[in-house]
Design a protein around this motif. Structure first.
Motif, mmCIF file in Angstrom:
data_model
loop_
_atom_site.group_PDB
_atom_site.id
_atom_site.type_symbol
_atom_site.label_atom_id
_atom_site.label_comp_id
_atom_site.label_asym_id
_atom_site.label_seq_id
_atom_site.Cartn_x
_atom_site.Cartn_y
_atom_site.Cartn_z
ATOM 1 N N LEU A 36 0.855 -1.182 0.000
ATOM 2 C CA LEU A 36 0.000 0.000 0.000
ATOM 3 C C LEU A 36 0.892 1.233 0.000
ATOM 4 O O LEU A 36 1.748 1.388 0.887
ATOM 5 N N ILE A 37 0.694 2.107 -0.971
ATOM 6 C CA ILE A 37 1.434 3.366 -1.041
ATOM 7 C C ILE A 37 0.472 4.488 -0.698
ATOM 8 O O ILE A 37 -0.529 4.693 -1.387
ATOM 9 N N ILE A 38 0.763 5.218 0.371
ATOM 10 C CA ILE A 38 -0.087 6.332 0.804
ATOM 11 C C ILE A 38 0.464 7.606 0.170
ATOM 12 O O ILE A 38 1.531 8.085 0.532
ATOM 13 N N GLY A 39 -0.271 8.121 -0.806
ATOM 14 C CA GLY A 39 0.152 9.315 -1.531
ATOM 15 C C GLY A 39 0.435 8.991 -2.978
ATOM 16 O O GLY A 39 1.310 8.177 -3.277
ATOM 17 N N GLY A 40 -0.313 9.638 -3.883
ATOM 18 C CA GLY A 40 -0.157 9.362 -5.309
ATOM 19 C C GLY A 40 0.524 10.466 -6.074
ATOM 20 O O GLY A 40 0.390 10.557 -7.294
ATOM 21 N N GLY A 41 1.267 11.338 -5.376
ATOM 22 C CA GLY A 41 2.060 12.356 -6.050
ATOM 23 C C GLY A 41 3.326 11.752 -6.631
ATOM 24 O O GLY A 41 3.415 10.539 -6.864
ATOM 25 N N GLY A 42 4.337 12.587 -6.859
ATOM 26 C CA GLY A 42 5.549 12.125 -7.519
ATOM 27 C C GLY A 42 6.229 10.964 -6.833
ATOM 28 O O GLY A 42 6.592 9.976 -7.470
ATOM 29 N N MET A 43 6.409 11.038 -5.510
ATOM 30 C CA MET A 43 7.101 9.973 -4.788
ATOM 31 C C MET A 43 6.309 8.671 -4.787
ATOM 32 O O MET A 43 6.860 7.587 -5.021
ATOM 33 N N GLY A 44 5.002 8.766 -4.517
ATOM 34 C CA GLY A 44 4.185 7.563 -4.481
ATOM 35 C C GLY A 44 4.024 6.916 -5.839
ATOM 36 O O GLY A 44 4.152 5.692 -5.976
ATOM 37 N N ALA A 45 3.761 7.743 -6.870
ATOM 38 C CA ALA A 45 3.583 7.198 -8.213
ATOM 39 C C ALA A 45 4.879 6.608 -8.745
ATOM 40 O O ALA A 45 4.879 5.574 -9.424
ATOM 41 N N SER A 46 6.009 7.252 -8.446
ATOM 42 C CA SER A 46 7.304 6.719 -8.860
ATOM 43 C C SER A 46 7.582 5.384 -8.175
ATOM 44 O O SER A 46 8.079 4.441 -8.799
ATOM 45 N N SER A 47 7.258 5.293 -6.884
ATOM 46 C CA SER A 47 7.463 4.034 -6.161
ATOM 47 C C SER A 47 6.638 2.920 -6.780
ATOM 48 O O SER A 47 7.120 1.783 -6.951
ATOM 49 N N ALA A 48 5.390 3.227 -7.144
ATOM 50 C CA ALA A 48 4.537 2.222 -7.793
ATOM 51 C C ALA A 48 5.114 1.804 -9.137
ATOM 52 O O ALA A 48 5.157 0.614 -9.477
ATOM 53 N N PHE A 49 5.575 2.780 -9.910
ATOM 54 C CA PHE A 49 6.178 2.490 -11.210
ATOM 55 C C PHE A 49 7.386 1.566 -11.068
ATOM 56 O O PHE A 49 7.506 0.555 -11.773
ATOM 57 N N TRP A 50 8.277 1.897 -10.144
ATOM 58 C CA TRP A 50 9.493 1.088 -10.002
ATOM 59 C C TRP A 50 9.187 -0.299 -9.455
ATOM 60 O O TRP A 50 9.787 -1.297 -9.883
ATOM 61 N N LEU A 51 8.279 -0.395 -8.497
ATOM 62 C CA LEU A 51 7.923 -1.707 -7.956
ATOM 63 C C LEU A 51 7.360 -2.614 -9.040
ATOM 64 O O LEU A 51 7.739 -3.790 -9.156
ATOM 65 N N LYS A 52 6.457 -2.090 -9.853
ATOM 66 C CA LYS A 52 5.860 -2.911 -10.908
ATOM 67 C C LYS A 52 6.847 -3.191 -12.036
ATOM 68 O O LYS A 52 6.872 -4.307 -12.590
ATOM 69 N N GLU A 180 21.274 20.029 -16.307
ATOM 70 C CA GLU A 180 20.400 20.837 -15.462
ATOM 71 C C GLU A 180 19.382 21.561 -16.338
ATOM 72 O O GLU A 180 19.659 21.904 -17.482
ATOM 73 N N GLY A 181 18.223 21.801 -15.772
ATOM 74 C CA GLY A 181 17.187 22.524 -16.489
ATOM 75 C C GLY A 181 15.858 22.368 -15.779
ATOM 76 O O GLY A 181 15.810 22.283 -14.560
ATOM 77 N N TRP A 182 14.781 22.297 -16.539
ATOM 78 C CA TRP A 182 13.462 22.110 -15.935
ATOM 79 C C TRP A 182 12.544 21.389 -16.912
ATOM 80 O O TRP A 182 12.827 21.283 -18.104
ATOM 81 N N PHE A 183 11.420 20.887 -16.380
ATOM 82 C CA PHE A 183 10.518 20.040 -17.148
ATOM 83 C C PHE A 183 9.109 20.220 -16.618
ATOM 84 O O PHE A 183 8.873 20.978 -15.664
ATOM 85 N N ASP A 184 8.148 19.516 -17.220
ATOM 86 C CA ASP A 184 6.751 19.620 -16.816
ATOM 87 C C ASP A 184 6.448 18.574 -15.747
ATOM 88 O O ASP A 184 6.367 17.379 -16.045
ATOM 89 N N PRO A 185 6.248 18.978 -14.485
ATOM 90 C CA PRO A 185 5.992 18.002 -13.411
ATOM 91 C C PRO A 185 4.700 17.208 -13.625
ATOM 92 O O PRO A 185 4.634 16.030 -13.262
ATOM 93 N N TRP A 186 3.670 17.862 -14.176
ATOM 94 C CA TRP A 186 2.401 17.172 -14.420
ATOM 95 C C TRP A 186 2.601 16.023 -15.398
ATOM 96 O O TRP A 186 2.084 14.922 -15.205
ATOM 97 N N ALA A 187 3.377 16.275 -16.458
ATOM 98 C CA ALA A 187 3.627 15.227 -17.449
ATOM 99 C C ALA A 187 4.397 14.063 -16.829
ATOM 100 O O ALA A 187 4.126 12.898 -17.133
ATOM 101 N N LEU A 188 5.355 14.366 -15.946
ATOM 102 C CA LEU A 188 6.109 13.296 -15.287
ATOM 103 C C LEU A 188 5.192 12.470 -14.391
ATOM 104 O O LEU A 188 5.235 11.228 -14.415
ATOM 105 N N LEU A 189 4.357 13.130 -13.604
ATOM 106 C CA LEU A 189 3.438 12.418 -12.719
ATOM 107 C C LEU A 189 2.500 11.519 -13.516
ATOM 108 O O LEU A 189 2.300 10.345 -13.172
ATOM 109 N N MET A 190 1.913 12.068 -14.579
ATOM 110 C CA MET A 190 0.995 11.265 -15.390
ATOM 111 C C MET A 190 1.733 10.124 -16.099
ATOM 112 O O MET A 190 1.168 9.047 -16.319
#
Length: 441
Positions: A36-52, A180-190
């Motif tokens: 169970l991952i509590i939190g579906g933001g960047g950290m939680g979604a990334s953890s789910a991605f890597w686990l699967k 170094e630079g920047w990117f779209d956080p929403w696109a990364l999360l999705m």
């Protein structure tokens, strides 16, 4: 360079979420799961991605459930960040995590499939006065030894490279010339979420309001309120706490921080709480204006700015002092703070910014670690089946690839297999050994 269409598309996505009231259809909440991952933001979604991803590679099965309280991510720290990636830190762990974050972002389609993260490789420029020049130089040496690419520039070299810059009171600048630079956080999360779902992870809407324990005192289930007036237990073998600014609050539900607890590690709270930060977008008609390839520039007092797209706008902000911390009850923006605390530094550092006009603004939450303003990553010393990924204090979005991978390593391998993040564990809170970072933005 970010194309205009990409900029408009990113903003349109945010507008669609706001117009729809932030509604999002999640999966039906199951009665049990393996992780169970509590939190579906960047950290939680990334953890789910890597686990699967890793269990698929290993030929193993793992039932992963992510529970997110903010169904439309309307106040999520991930999507309200400015999406920077840099290696200009003083701790080796943060440098290494951000190096991996850069590699992940520029190879986003390799990892996540059909996703455009809109990466802009314009670097960071961190400025130091005479007081901070020595530390800046020391940090740069370590960063380059670990694989970063930046250069140190004195006042004259800074003026030649960046003719729009005033070097008054500036002794040294560190300029990231690559990675170094920047990117779209929403696109990364999705991207994380879509890929994790394709691999079999489940994402449900709901808020964790309590925990259950088994006969031996171990965490065995989370109690979830899905908004229909009924609270449902979800049994798990392993839990990952990645609830961003709300992580400290969720930890208290598990009796973490109970002063009357029988073990010392339970008496220590998870010191993570929300801190509100403002981002302002402005334009200027000033002459000798910073160009499209301008790096994200950070003044010695912490004020930062960078270009925002191709239409001549800039975004900026500054973290307030502890005495000035705003209330976190709402995400309302204090425009007076721009006038009193942000604009004077901008005008002093860039003469073209002496006359500016605010175009838009927003506020977001840092998941601030009040102990040492650094991420807390790893297994809780009392609950062997609880892992924490929280408290990144403003630089978490760039580290989501590395932290998600690290959490998957701890769960699947029983140890850190790539970057050793042991020093960032909960034990440092118990032992009162802070890991302070210099040049936090």
């Amino acid at each position: 360079m970010m194309r205009l269409g990409q900029v408009l598309r990113s903003r349109a996505l945010r507008q669609i979420r706001c117009l729809s009231g932030g509604k999002s259809h999640g999966d039906v909440l199951p009665q049990s799961c393996d992780v169970l991952i509590i939190g579906g933001g960047g950290m939680g979604a990334s953890s789910a991605f890597w686990l699967k991803s890793r269990t698929q590679q290993l030929g193993r099965k793992l039932n992963v459930l992510v529970v997110e309280r903010d169904a439309g991510y309307t106040s999520a720290s991930t999507v309200l960040s400015v999406g920077g990636v840099r290696q200009q830190f003083s701790l080796a762990e943060n440098i290494e995590m951000s190096l991996f974050g850069y590699n992940f972002v520029v190879n986003g389609q390799k990892h996540l499939g059909d996703v455009d993260l809109c990466y802009q490789p314009n670097g960071y420029l961190i400025l130091a006065s005479a007081k901070g020049a020595h530390v800046l130089a020391q940090n740069s040496k370590l960063q380059n030894e670990l694989g970063a690419r930046n250069e140190l520039l004195g006042p004259e070299a800074l003026r030649r490279r960046f003719p729009w810059l005033s070097t008054e009171d500036i002794e040294l600048g560190c300029h990231g010339i690559d990675k170094e630079g920047w990117f779209d956080p929403w696109a990364l999360l999705m991207g994380y979420k879509k890929k994790a779902r394709a691999l079999g992870a489940h994402f449900s809407n709901g808020e964790v309001v309590g925990f259950e324990w088994n006969a031996s005192g171990a965490l065995s289930a989370a109690v979830v309120d899905v908004g229909d007036g009924v609270q449902r237990p979800v049994k798990f073998d392993t839990c990952v706490l990645a609830a961003g600014p709300h992580s400290g609050q969720v930890a208290r539900l598990a009796n973490i921080g109970d002063p009357e607890a029988t073990t010392s590690s339970l008496r220590v709270a998870l010191p993570v709480e929300p801190r509100k930060r403002y981002v302002y977008v402005f334009s200027t008609q000033g002459r000798n204006c910073p160009g499209v390839a301008t790096p994200l520039t950070v003044d010695p007092d912490g004020t930062y700015f960078r270009r925002d797209g191709l239409c001549g706008n800039f975004l900026c902000g500054r973290s307030p002092s502890d005495e000035e911390e705003p209330e976190c009850d709402t995400l309302d923006v204090d425009h007076g703070y721009f006038e009193t605390d942000v604009w004077p530094t901008l005008a002093n550092r860039v003469p073209a910014f002496e006359s500016v006009k605010i175009q838009s603004s927003w506020a977001g939450y840092y998941d601030h670690n009040t102990f040492d303003a650094n991420g807390i990553i790893g297994r809780h010393p009392h609950y062997s089946n609880l892992f924490i990924a929280a408290g990144f204090s403003g630089h978490g979005i760039q580290q989501t690839p590395a932290v998600g991978r690290a959490i998957s390593e701890l769960i699947l391998d029983g140890k850190f297999s790539t970057i050793d993040l042991s020093r960032l564990g909960f034990e440092r809170l118990v032992n009162k050994q802070p890991m302070f970072e210099v040049n936090i933005v």
